[in-house]
Design an enzyme around this catalytic site. Sequence first.
Site, PDB file in Angstrom:
ATOM      1  N   TYR A  54       9.417   4.188  53.676  1.00 54.01           N
ATOM      2  CA  TYR A  54       9.625   5.400  53.635  1.00 54.01           C
ATOM      3  C   TYR A  54       8.524   6.381  53.510  1.00 54.01           C
ATOM      4  CZ  TYR A  54      12.575   9.912  54.673  1.00 54.01           C
ATOM      5  OH  TYR A  54      12.630  11.513  55.327  1.00 54.01           O
ATOM      6  N   CYS A  55       7.903   6.541  54.944  1.00 52.11           N
ATOM      7  CA  CYS A  55       7.192   7.808  54.182  1.00 52.11           C
ATOM      8  C   CYS A  55       5.593   7.314  53.551  1.00 52.11           C
ATOM      9  CB  CYS A  55       6.695   9.208  53.796  1.00 52.11           C
ATOM     10  SG  CYS A  55       5.967  10.158  53.091  1.00 52.11           S
ATOM     11  N   ILE A  56       5.126   7.655  52.845  1.00 53.38           N
ATOM     12  CA  ILE A  56       4.004   7.051  51.960  1.00 53.38           C
ATOM     13  C   ILE A  56       4.626   5.466  50.995  1.00 53.38           C
ATOM     14  CG2 ILE A  56       4.217   8.369  49.627  1.00 53.38           C
ATOM     15  CD1 ILE A  56       1.944   8.177  48.876  1.00 53.38           C
TER      16      ILE A  56
ATOM     17  N   PHE B 158      10.041   4.591  57.712  1.00 50.65           N
ATOM     18  CA  PHE B 158      10.727   5.367  58.328  1.00 50.65           C
ATOM     19  C   PHE B 158       9.602   6.002  58.442  1.00 50.65           C
ATOM     20  CE2 PHE B 158      15.319   4.637  55.371  1.00 50.65           C
ATOM     21  CZ  PHE B 158      15.090   3.420  56.369  1.00 50.65           C
TER      22      PHE B 158
ATOM     23  N   GLY C 119       5.909   3.673  52.687  1.00 46.54           N
ATOM     24  CA  GLY C 119       5.904   2.467  54.082  1.00 46.54           C
ATOM     25  C   GLY C 119       4.729   1.730  54.350  1.00 46.54           C
TER      26      GLY C 119
END
Length: 579
Positions: free
Chosen positions: A314-316, A342, A318
């Site tokens: 998710y975000c960073i 995500f 990811g």
Amino acid sequence: MNLARAALAAQGAIAEMALRQADRPAALSPDPFHVAPALTQVMGRLAAQPDRIMRAQGDLFARYLDLWQATARRAGGETPDPVVSPAKGDKRFTDPDWSENPVFDAIKQSYLLTANFLNDMVAEVDGVDPLEKRRVEFFMKMLTDAFSPSNFLASNPTALREVMATGGASLVKGMENFQADLQRGGGQLSIAQTDYDMFKIGENVATAPGKVVFRNEIIELLQFSPSTEQVYEIPLLIFPPWINKFYIMDLRPENSLIRWLASQGITVLVASWVNPDATLATKTFEDYMRQGIYEGVAATLEQTGVDRVNTVGYCIGGTLLSATLAHMAAKGDTSIGSATFFAAQQDFSEAGDLLLFTNEDWLKDLEAKMDEGGGVLSGQTMADTFNALRGNDLIWSFFVNNYLMGKEPRPFDLLFWNSDQTRMPKTLHTFYLRRFYGENAMARGELTLDGVQIDLSKVKVPIYVQSSKEDHIAPARSVYKGARLFGGPTTFTMAGSGHIAGVINAPVAKKYQHWTNGALPASLEEWQAGAVEHPGSWWPHWAQWLQARSGKLIPARDPAKGPLKPLGDAPGEYVLVKS
């Protein structure tokens, strides 16, 4: 008497703030956003085009004449159409008096004409470096938002009514709120966005049952309890962003992604990142890869008795997972069977307004702040940066509510989570900002981790990429460019709404929509042209994709009975550490 009390309270609070900041010259910088060089470029270019300025000023004057005429006609009893209206979604002028009262209507329209003039003039400048122009656009938007008449008592009809109705008590309360926010911020204004006392981690947020089954100095690994008699064999390991805490995925039972996944027969494990202090200041991106991803995956394999896991970044989180997948591909490591992202970026060439906070001048200031903080960046600094990206929603609306209206912010679990930021280790954070945002090294194939060149085209495992149409932190166009870098089968989906609501959208809510398209053409615009819109959450679409890659059904796993001895109950200890 109340007006005098409010003035004294404000005077005392400002004096205290000035005294606290006196020994910190950096805090009193006249140009904290380092916009002056960019502004010089833009203004120099405008000065070289006097005809453009003359036309813009002439247009502004003509619009003002229209406004004056409309105001005069309204005074004569007519109902002319507005000369200018707020943009769709602008919540600053929802009070009926902004339209029904001729004085406030004229103030509103005058402001909008001037703000639009300034913002449009900058937006239309040519012959300037695009990033420098964007910096000035961002600053001009901040400036014009700050000078909105809704932010001042004398020109805000809602606040004025409240003053009259309470005999000035609302202002006294507002200044008390102002003092409290200054004290909470240690002399810097930390505007309260919710009632922080209403939420307790593990009691009314982050309540999904489970166990801590592994811990190192970077992560706690949480395994959540099943809610079905059978589960899919291949578990799911989620890596949230380390700039926030994992319970955005477990705020309330009805919108908990963790609980929903468990109800779909998925064994869910989540990495809960440490909230680092000065002892971890030198932790690197490679450390987070080794101790976060590699050790988290290894512990999951041991706990669940499988040879591979499905993952989410998710975000960073990811971004780190992407780099680790390429690192694994180079080493022949097959312990990750699939990856879902995500709102995560791999290509940072169009990474949104956060790019403005990554030039060298900004980074040097940031490094000085981190040195002052013992080698870590405070959670409040991170929060301030993200709030600045949505100033009207996350700064000025609370400024008006808390200070001009004297109201307490409403309890809101999402904003409680939003304020619960973590600290950032200096070495890790500056590497991330320079190498990813500043240099776009991973997308260009110029990133090396632990002696391995990172090449995303070597990643052949199935990939599912989620983006959000209105995401201002990981813009959909940026996420799409990253999706095309992987070498294996990639599914791209776009959700309605933004960086949080686009991701955390439980099907039961029946909100927003999502778009799917089995192809992955050259541009996002081409993808959108061929996409099919579906109502509601994208979670079921993803769940089908995930279940198809999760193996056979087996008896549900009890987190307390795996090979790894439980170290405590979810949500664990790391999530409780405040910044």
